[in-house]
Design a protein around this motif. Structure first.
Motif, PDB file in Angstrom:
ATOM      1  N   PRO A   1      84.924  91.447  82.061  1.00 35.32           N
ATOM      2  CA  PRO A   1      85.549  92.746  81.810  1.00 35.32           C
ATOM      3  C   PRO A   1      85.779  93.067  80.341  1.00 35.32           C
ATOM      4  CG  PRO A   1      86.561  91.719  83.698  1.00 35.32           C
ATOM      5  CD  PRO A   1      85.630  90.697  83.122  1.00 35.32           C
ATOM      6  N   ALA A   2      86.228  92.101  79.552  1.00 32.52           N
ATOM      7  CA  ALA A   2      86.477  92.392  78.135  1.00 32.52           C
ATOM      8  C   ALA A   2      85.209  92.866  77.446  1.00 32.52           C
ATOM      9  CB  ALA A   2      87.030  91.148  77.432  1.00 32.52           C
TER      10      ALA A   2
ATOM     11  N   TYR B   1      91.627  97.955  74.560  1.00 32.90           N
ATOM     12  CA  TYR B   1      91.739  97.720  75.994  1.00 32.90           C
ATOM     13  C   TYR B   1      91.047  96.397  76.345  1.00 32.90           C
ATOM     14  CZ  TYR B   1      92.074  99.208  80.936  1.00 32.90           C
ATOM     15  OH  TYR B   1      92.387  99.316  82.267  1.00 32.90           O
ATOM     16  N   ALA B   2      89.902  96.170  75.719  1.00 29.27           N
ATOM     17  CA  ALA B   2      89.169  94.923  75.955  1.00 29.27           C
ATOM     18  C   ALA B   2      89.999  93.720  75.508  1.00 29.27           C
ATOM     19  CB  ALA B   2      87.839  94.959  75.218  1.00 29.27           C
ATOM     20  N   TRP B   3      90.622  93.837  74.335  1.00 34.84           N
ATOM     21  CA  TRP B   3      91.474  92.757  73.839  1.00 34.84           C
ATOM     22  C   TRP B   3      92.673  92.547  74.758  1.00 34.84           C
ATOM     23  CZ3 TRP B   3      92.525  89.582  69.395  1.00 34.84           C
ATOM     24  CH2 TRP B   3      91.389  89.361  68.584  1.00 34.84           C
ATOM     25  N   LEU B   4      93.231  93.638  75.265  1.00 39.65           N
ATOM     26  CA  LEU B   4      94.375  93.531  76.174  1.00 39.65           C
ATOM     27  C   LEU B   4      93.984  92.746  77.418  1.00 39.65           C
ATOM     28  CD1 LEU B   4      97.255  94.270  77.042  1.00 39.65           C
ATOM     29  CD2 LEU B   4      96.343  96.431  77.952  1.00 39.65           C
ATOM     30  N   PHE B   5      92.822  93.089  77.989  1.00 40.60           N
ATOM     31  CA  PHE B   5      92.379  92.356  79.174  1.00 40.60           C
ATOM     32  C   PHE B   5      92.123  90.893  78.834  1.00 40.60           C
ATOM     33  CE2 PHE B   5      89.413  90.503  82.113  1.00 40.60           C
ATOM     34  CZ  PHE B   5      89.886  90.934  83.347  1.00 40.60           C
ATOM     35  N   ALA B   6      91.493  90.633  77.694  1.00 37.14           N
ATOM     36  CA  ALA B   6      91.189  89.259  77.302  1.00 37.14           C
ATOM     37  C   ALA B   6      92.461  88.427  77.157  1.00 37.14           C
ATOM     38  CB  ALA B   6      90.383  89.247  76.002  1.00 37.14           C
ATOM     39  N   VAL B   7      93.451  88.987  76.487  1.00 33.06           N
ATOM     40  CA  VAL B   7      94.711  88.259  76.283  1.00 33.06           C
ATOM     41  C   VAL B   7      95.416  88.025  77.619  1.00 33.06           C
ATOM     42  CG1 VAL B   7      97.012  88.398  75.258  1.00 33.06           C
ATOM     43  CG2 VAL B   7      95.012  89.063  73.917  1.00 33.06           C
ATOM     44  N   VAL B   8      95.457  89.058  78.462  1.00 32.51           N
ATOM     45  CA  VAL B   8      96.092  88.930  79.776  1.00 32.51           C
ATOM     46  C   VAL B   8      95.385  87.859  80.603  1.00 32.51           C
ATOM     47  CG1 VAL B   8      96.398  90.096  81.999  1.00 32.51           C
ATOM     48  CG2 VAL B   8      97.087  91.238  79.891  1.00 32.51           C
ATOM     49  N   THR B   9      94.059  87.816  80.540  1.00 32.53           N
ATOM     50  CA  THR B   9      93.294  86.841  81.315  1.00 32.53           C
ATOM     51  C   THR B   9      93.520  85.420  80.823  1.00 32.53           C
ATOM     52  OG1 THR B   9      91.603  88.501  81.799  1.00 32.53           O
ATOM     53  CG2 THR B   9      90.987  86.195  82.124  1.00 32.53           C
ATOM     54  N   VAL B  10      93.589  85.244  79.515  1.00 33.92           N
ATOM     55  CA  VAL B  10      93.870  83.907  78.970  1.00 33.92           C
ATOM     56  C   VAL B  10      95.231  83.419  79.465  1.00 33.92           C
ATOM     57  CG1 VAL B  10      94.342  82.594  76.872  1.00 33.92           C
ATOM     58  CG2 VAL B  10      92.398  84.162  76.943  1.00 33.92           C
ATOM     59  N   ILE B  11      96.220  84.315  79.436  1.00 32.42           N
ATOM     60  CA  ILE B  11      97.563  83.942  79.896  1.00 32.42           C
ATOM     61  C   ILE B  11      97.572  83.682  81.405  1.00 32.42           C
ATOM     62  CG2 ILE B  11      99.934  84.746  80.157  1.00 32.42           C
ATOM     63  CD1 ILE B  11      99.548  86.338  77.554  1.00 32.42           C
TER      64      ILE B  11
ATOM     65  N   TYR C   1      85.392  85.625  73.587  1.00 29.32           N
ATOM     66  CA  TYR C   1      85.351  87.043  73.231  1.00 29.32           C
ATOM     67  C   TYR C   1      86.248  87.328  72.035  1.00 29.32           C
ATOM     68  CZ  TYR C   1      86.463  91.988  73.282  1.00 29.32           C
ATOM     69  OH  TYR C   1      86.676  93.278  72.891  1.00 29.32           O
ATOM     70  N   ILE C   2      87.456  86.812  72.067  1.00 30.71           N
ATOM     71  CA  ILE C   2      88.413  87.037  70.975  1.00 30.71           C
ATOM     72  C   ILE C   2      87.893  86.468  69.658  1.00 30.71           C
ATOM     73  CG2 ILE C   2      90.720  86.393  70.139  1.00 30.71           C
ATOM     74  CD1 ILE C   2      91.652  86.528  73.083  1.00 30.71           C
ATOM     75  N   ASN C   3      87.147  85.379  69.743  1.00 29.61           N
ATOM     76  CA  ASN C   3      86.664  84.682  68.544  1.00 29.61           C
ATOM     77  C   ASN C   3      85.301  85.145  68.058  1.00 29.61           C
ATOM     78  OD1 ASN C   3      88.938  83.097  68.365  1.00 29.61           O
ATOM     79  ND2 ASN C   3      88.069  81.385  69.504  1.00 29.61           N
ATOM     80  N   ARG C   4      84.783  86.247  68.606  1.00 34.88           N
ATOM     81  CA  ARG C   4      83.434  86.674  68.208  1.00 34.88           C
ATOM     82  C   ARG C   4      83.354  87.035  66.732  1.00 34.88           C
ATOM     83  NH1 ARG C   4      81.256  91.293  71.851  1.00 34.88           N
ATOM     84  NH2 ARG C   4      83.308  92.112  71.327  1.00 34.88           N
ATOM     85  N   LYS C   5      84.394  87.646  66.181  1.00 37.60           N
ATOM     86  CA  LYS C   5      84.372  88.083  64.787  1.00 37.60           C
ATOM     87  C   LYS C   5      84.882  86.993  63.838  1.00 37.60           C
ATOM     88  CE  LYS C   5      83.129  92.181  66.225  1.00 37.60           C
ATOM     89  NZ  LYS C   5      81.755  92.680  66.025  1.00 37.60           N
TER      90      LYS C   5
ATOM     91  N   THR D   1      98.256  91.855  87.409  1.00 31.86           N
ATOM     92  CA  THR D   1      98.043  92.475  86.098  1.00 31.86           C
ATOM     93  C   THR D   1      96.555  92.607  85.796  1.00 31.86           C
ATOM     94  OG1 THR D   1     100.104  91.469  85.325  1.00 31.86           O
ATOM     95  CG2 THR D   1      98.629  92.356  83.654  1.00 31.86           C
ATOM     96  N   MET D   2      95.788  91.557  86.077  1.00 27.79           N
ATOM     97  CA  MET D   2      94.341  91.628  85.862  1.00 27.79           C
ATOM     98  C   MET D   2      93.713  92.703  86.742  1.00 27.79           C
ATOM     99  SD  MET D   2      93.335  87.573  85.561  1.00 27.79           S
ATOM    100  CE  MET D   2      91.567  87.935  85.478  1.00 27.79           C
ATOM    101  N   ALA D   3      94.169  92.791  87.996  1.00 29.65           N
ATOM    102  CA  ALA D   3      93.608  93.783  88.920  1.00 29.65           C
ATOM    103  C   ALA D   3      93.870  95.209  88.433  1.00 29.65           C
ATOM    104  CB  ALA D   3      94.203  93.585  90.319  1.00 29.65           C
ATOM    105  N   TRP D   4      95.078  95.492  87.984  1.00 27.37           N
ATOM    106  CA  TRP D   4      95.386  96.831  87.454  1.00 27.37           C
ATOM    107  C   TRP D   4      94.414  97.196  86.335  1.00 27.37           C
ATOM    108  CZ3 TRP D   4      97.843 100.910  89.021  1.00 27.37           C
ATOM    109  CH2 TRP D   4      98.966 100.818  89.860  1.00 27.37           C
ATOM    110  N   LEU D   5      94.272  96.298  85.356  1.00 28.85           N
ATOM    111  CA  LEU D   5      93.439  96.590  84.190  1.00 28.85           C
ATOM    112  C   LEU D   5      91.968  96.716  84.550  1.00 28.85           C
ATOM    113  CD1 LEU D   5      95.095  94.147  81.616  1.00 28.85           C
ATOM    114  CD2 LEU D   5      95.323  96.634  81.686  1.00 28.85           C
ATOM    115  N   ASN D   6      91.473  95.827  85.421  1.00 32.16           N
ATOM    116  CA  ASN D   6      90.044  95.815  85.714  1.00 32.16           C
ATOM    117  C   ASN D   6      89.614  96.945  86.638  1.00 32.16           C
ATOM    118  OD1 ASN D   6      87.359  94.405  85.649  1.00 32.16           O
ATOM    119  ND2 ASN D   6      87.774  94.263  87.841  1.00 32.16           N
ATOM    120  N   ILE D   7      90.389  97.220  87.677  1.00 30.76           N
ATOM    121  CA  ILE D   7      89.979  98.274  88.616  1.00 30.76           C
ATOM    122  C   ILE D   7      89.955  99.629  87.937  1.00 30.76           C
ATOM    123  CG2 ILE D   7      90.590  99.503  90.727  1.00 30.76           C
ATOM    124  CD1 ILE D   7      91.613  96.891  91.872  1.00 30.76           C
ATOM    125  N   ILE D   8      90.941  99.905  87.097  1.00 31.47           N
ATOM    126  CA  ILE D   8      90.930 101.163  86.344  1.00 31.47           C
ATOM    127  C   ILE D   8      89.674 101.230  85.471  1.00 31.47           C
ATOM    128  CG2 ILE D   8      92.069 102.434  84.471  1.00 31.47           C
ATOM    129  CD1 ILE D   8      94.744 101.475  85.640  1.00 31.47           C
TER     130      ILE D   8
END
Length: 478
Positions: A128-129, A141-151, A382-386, A425-432
């Motif tokens: 998703p990210a 939004y991508a970073w938000l999902f990535a951080v939420v998923t890591v947690i 994903y977070i570490n790509r840059k 939390t992941m479901a809310w972010l991903n389904i939207i």
């Protein structure tokens, strides 16, 4: 602290999320013209075919990795909880969630394939990210999902699986939770420090075996209680629609707990499956999308149903009203959770039934924790790509092992609550996100079907289809 956690869980798992999950599944079913029915044969064919490469795993390995995440504590304790709090009718709504969720799984998994990329070590990464950033253009939004998923995958959800292992082991063999924690942590350390290839190989070997053994056990129990099977199915369907006298007031709870535990089990729409789907080596994104849709069927219609049938056909359930909720009262000392299913098997096969369920649960939950690690690692990638931060992966591994240790010794209620928060939390972010980004997945399906109709082995060309930012496929050599 416990009150805050429970309040947060109640807000996340409010009725709008239940409606969103079911509504998205129905919507995608209509948009794909019920591909989950039309392409069942193709799903099976693709699952058994395919190749792997240095960069990616085979379709079957990706399916096994995905199933290792889907088939876990939710298939045993989760089903038990759904029946306990929602009545037997919750099983029907779990089935409905699987049927509709298969189309949702297709969309999210195909998007993951379309927008996947190679990491620094040449391995396929996606999820998703990645598709949120590339298709939606919303990096925050991508970073938000990535951080939420890591947690969620690295800290909140593993505790549920670990707690189930420890609880089942204690019920069957009186193994202290601390000893169980040590065994699980040592095994996990060996696997997760070995990388994605070792994860894929482990899942490929273990997942089919454990699922088959569990289904055979359910079949044996149903045969031994054959006269109860018709009554069981009638009970499921009548209570699902509030027609059963004993469960008539539980219609809302049946839907809520069926969807809630259905999502926890098959993970359709949650955004977990796409991480594994992106790792597959395929010539067209829809190939893996169809395979991942089939994994939802395997998880819920097969494995979850096995647990439900064992519990219901043996009559090892008793639901009573208390304080506005429905609570399970089984034999003394058996709580809602692994003991629910262990009690059912033990009633038919005294002396070793509880041990069998404990062993099955160990493999189910162990492979799920491994899958959670892979998802968390992918989002760190994903977070570490840059900016490269290699220490983050090491910290994740240590933190996950600590979370597993803690999960083995904490209460089941707190473990499930924290896990629900992560899943919701992941479901809310991903389904939207996938409701907004659905077009490329739908276009890919039509392209796949057109090429199949022409007798071709489908090959994906995003530029020809008007899909932008699918850089991997543009640069990919034929």
């Amino acid at each position: 602290m416990e009150q805050i956690v429970n309040t947060l869980n109640g807000l996340i798992w409010s009725p709008p999320l239940i409606v969103l999950c079911l509504g998205a599944g129905l919507y995608f079913s209509l948009r794909t013209r019920f591909m989950q029915i039309r392409h069942v044969g193709e799903m099976v064919r693709l699952m058994l075919s395919g190749t792997k490469s240095e960069a990616g795993v085979s379709s079957f390995q990706a399916l096994a990795m995905s199933l290792s995440g889907r088939v876990g504590i939710g298939n045993i304790a989760g089903v038990a909880t759904a029946i306990a709090f929602g009545g037997p009718g919750a099983v029907f709504w779990m089935w409905m969630m699987a049927f509709l969720g298969a189309s949702t799984s297709y969309v999210e998994s195909t998007l993951a394939q379309i927008y996947k990329e190679k990491d620094e070590e040449g391995r396929y990464r996606g999820g998703p990210a990645y598709y949120i950033e590339k298709a939606m253009g919303q990096r925050w939004y991508a970073w938000l999902f990535a951080v939420v998923t890591v947690i969620a995958a690295g800290f909140l959800m593993p505790g549920v699986q670990a707690n189930g292992i420890a609880s089942a082991a204690f019920n069957a063999w009186s193994v202290p939770p601390t000893a169980t924690a040590a065994i699980v942590v040592i095994g996990l350390g060996f696997i997760i420090f070995g990388g994605v290839k070792r994860i894929a190989r482990f899942a490929e070997l273990v997942v089919p075996f454990m699922a088959l053994a569990y289904m055979l056990m359910a079949l044996v129990i149903m045969l031994l209680n054959l006269e109860a099977v018709p009554v069981m199915f009638r009970l499921i369907f009548e209570s699902a629609f509030g027609m059963h006298a004993g469960f008539g007031a539980m219609l809302g709870l049946a839907v809520e707990w069926g969807v809630r535990r259905g999502i926890y089990s098959n993970e359709a729409g949650q955004g977990t499956g796409p991480h594994h789907a992106a790792a597959a080596e395929v010539s067209h994104p829809s190939k893996q999308g169809l395979v991942q849709a089939f994994s939802v069927y395997v998880d819920t219609l097969v494995v979850c149903s096995a647990t439900a049938f064992m519990i219901l056909s043996t009559g090892m359930y008793n639901v009573v009203g208390r304080a506005g909720s429905m609570l399970y009262e089984a034999l003394p000392g058996v709580e809602v959770g692994p003991g629910f299913a262990q009690n059912a098997v033990e009633s038919v096969m005294p002396g070793w039934g509880a041990g069998f369920v404990a062993l099955a649960l160990f493999f189910f939950a162990f492979t799920t924790i491994i899958a959670y690690y892979y998802m968390a690692e992918t989002n760190i990638t994903y977070i570490n790509r840059k900016v490269r931060r290699p220490w983050m992966v090491f910290v994740l591994r240590i933190a996950l092992l600590a979370a597993v240790t803690f999960g083995c010794v904490r209460t089941a209620e707190m473990a499930w609550t924290l896990g629900d928060i992560g899943v919701g939390t992941m479901a809310w972010l991903n389904i939207i996100a996938i409701l907004i980004l659905q077009r490329p997945a739908l276009v890919a399906l039509r392209d796949y079907e057109a090429q199949k109709k022409a007798g071709l082995d489908p090959q994906f060309d995003p530029l020809k289809l008007g899909i932008r930012n699918a850089d991997f496929w543009v640069d990919r050599k034929p």
